[in-house]
Scaffold this active site. Structure first.
Site, short mmCIF file in Angstrom:
data_model
loop_
_atom_site.label_atom_id
_atom_site.label_comp_id
_atom_site.label_asym_id
_atom_site.label_seq_id
_atom_site.Cartn_x
_atom_site.Cartn_y
_atom_site.Cartn_z
N LYS A 162 34.82 31.68 30.38
CA LYS A 162 33.91 30.60 30.66
C LYS A 162 34.40 29.73 31.82
O LYS A 162 33.62 29.00 32.44
CB LYS A 162 33.80 29.69 29.41
N GLY A 163 35.68 29.76 32.07
CA GLY A 163 36.34 28.76 32.91
C GLY A 163 35.80 28.59 34.32
O GLY A 163 35.92 27.52 34.91
N GLU B 34 37.32 33.45 39.63
CA GLU B 34 38.11 33.06 38.46
C GLU B 34 38.52 31.59 38.59
O GLU B 34 38.72 31.09 39.71
CB GLU B 34 39.33 33.99 38.39
N ASP B 35 38.65 30.90 37.47
CA ASP B 35 39.09 29.50 37.52
C ASP B 35 40.56 29.41 37.91
O ASP B 35 40.93 28.66 38.80
CB ASP B 35 38.82 28.78 36.18
N ASP C 298 47.05 32.64 36.26
CA ASP C 298 48.29 32.10 35.70
C ASP C 298 49.32 33.23 35.69
O ASP C 298 49.97 33.49 36.70
CB ASP C 298 47.94 31.55 34.31
N LYS D 291 48.89 29.83 39.93
CA LYS D 291 50.24 29.36 39.58
C LYS D 291 51.22 30.48 39.92
O LYS D 291 51.58 31.27 39.03
CB LYS D 291 50.33 29.07 38.08
N PHE E 234 49.58 22.71 32.93
CA PHE E 234 48.33 23.12 32.27
C PHE E 234 47.25 22.12 32.65
O PHE E 234 47.34 20.94 32.31
CB PHE E 234 48.50 23.20 30.75
N VAL E 235 46.25 22.61 33.39
CA VAL E 235 45.22 21.70 33.91
C VAL E 235 43.87 21.91 33.22
O VAL E 235 43.57 23.00 32.73
CB VAL E 235 45.05 21.83 35.44
N ASP F 54 39.43 24.32 30.31
CA ASP F 54 39.48 23.64 29.03
C ASP F 54 40.86 23.69 28.39
O ASP F 54 41.73 24.46 28.78
CB ASP F 54 38.52 24.32 28.05
N ARG G 62 35.92 20.62 29.74
CA ARG G 62 35.30 21.47 30.78
C ARG G 62 34.40 20.65 31.70
O ARG G 62 34.22 21.00 32.86
CB ARG G 62 34.46 22.59 30.14
P1 IMP Z 1 46.41 34.71 32.89
O1 IMP Z 1 45.98 35.98 32.26
O2 IMP Z 1 47.75 34.25 32.32
O3 IMP Z 1 46.44 34.74 34.40
O4 IMP Z 1 45.44 33.58 32.42
C1 IMP Z 1 44.16 33.46 32.92
C2 IMP Z 1 43.29 32.59 32.03
O5 IMP Z 1 44.05 31.68 31.23
C3 IMP Z 1 42.43 31.72 32.88
O6 IMP Z 1 41.21 32.36 33.23
C4 IMP Z 1 42.20 30.51 32.02
O7 IMP Z 1 41.10 30.71 31.17
C5 IMP Z 1 43.46 30.40 31.19
N1 IMP Z 1 44.41 29.44 31.77
C6 IMP Z 1 45.59 29.69 32.36
N2 IMP Z 1 46.18 28.56 32.78
C7 IMP Z 1 45.34 27.56 32.45
C8 IMP Z 1 45.37 26.12 32.65
O8 IMP Z 1 46.29 25.53 33.25
N3 IMP Z 1 44.30 25.46 32.18
C9 IMP Z 1 43.23 26.03 31.55
N4 IMP Z 1 43.17 27.36 31.36
C10 IMP Z 1 44.21 28.11 31.80
#
Ligand code: IMP
Length: 175
Positions: A43-44, A98-99, A102, A130, A151-152, A158, A164
């Site tokens: 959803k992000g 993508e939002d 990470d 990140k 964590f934002v 969210d 959101r």
């Molecule tokens: P990844 O698989 O670790 O890269 O995580 C990706 C997903 O984790 C993102 O699409 C977000 O939904 C969530 N996410 C990661 N870091 C944050 C954050 O700082 N705030 C909110 N959602 C996050």
């Protein structure tokens, strides 16, 4: 302790960066004969994708992909597709919107998931990245802002489905 929001990027900073990203993407795909397929990763990225789509001065098609990978503030490492694309993407130019990237595990999984449908090209645009948290080799073609390990929330992002609708990006202190 009560939660407190500390702004990291203002509404104005976000709008200006989204305009720049839109201009870069417009220039990159200007010569392509077919519409660019924007895949909004839910959803992000719903707010980011809505603004970015309007900053891209090309013909676009918008698709939605529902994904779940986080519990509270921790990546589970297990990526679950909650809603798949409706239209095929074979031979299309696809831009995953993508939002935040990470660890990169979600995006790596999505590139594999969509790659087997044989798009003509596939790139990634993330509002936030990140790099210090990265666990996999991954190219993020268009990045709004690179941030440290924070964590934002806000602008679509969210914490347990909250914040959101904040119009800016913030860190939650005391969460
Ligand atoms: P990844 O698989 O670790 O890269 O995580 C990706 C997903 O984790 C993102 O699409 C977000 O939904 C969530 N996410 C990661 N870091 C944050 C954050 O700082 N705030 C909110 N959602 C996050």
């Amino acid at each position: 302790m009560a939660e407190r929001l500390v702004q990291v990027f203002s509404k104005k900073q976000i709008a200006s960066r989204v305009r720049e990203l839109g201009a870069m993407i417009t220039a990159s795909y200007a010569e392509r004969p077919q519409p660019l397929v924007l895949v909004c990763v839910l959803k992000g990225s719903f707010i980011f994708a809505a603004d970015l789509a309007r900053a891209i001065k090309l013909s676009v098609r918008v698709e939605f992909l529902g994904v779940r990978s986080y519990e509270e503030t921790t990546s589970t490492g297990v990526v679950q597709i909650t809603q798949d694309l409706v239209q095929p993407i074979e031979d299309c130019d696809v831009l995953l919107v993508e939002d935040i990237v990470d660890t990169g595990l979600t995006m790596k999984h999505l590139l594999g998931h969509l790659g087997i449908r044989q798009p003509h090209s596939m790139r990634v645009c993330a509002l936030l990245h990140k790099p210090s948290r990265s666990k996999v080799e991954l190219t993020v073609d268009y990045v709004g802002f690179s941030i440290p390990d924070l964590f934002v929330v806000g602008y679509g992002l969210d914490i347990s489905e909250r914040y959101r609708n904040l119009p800016y990006l913030a860190v939650v202190e005391g969460a």
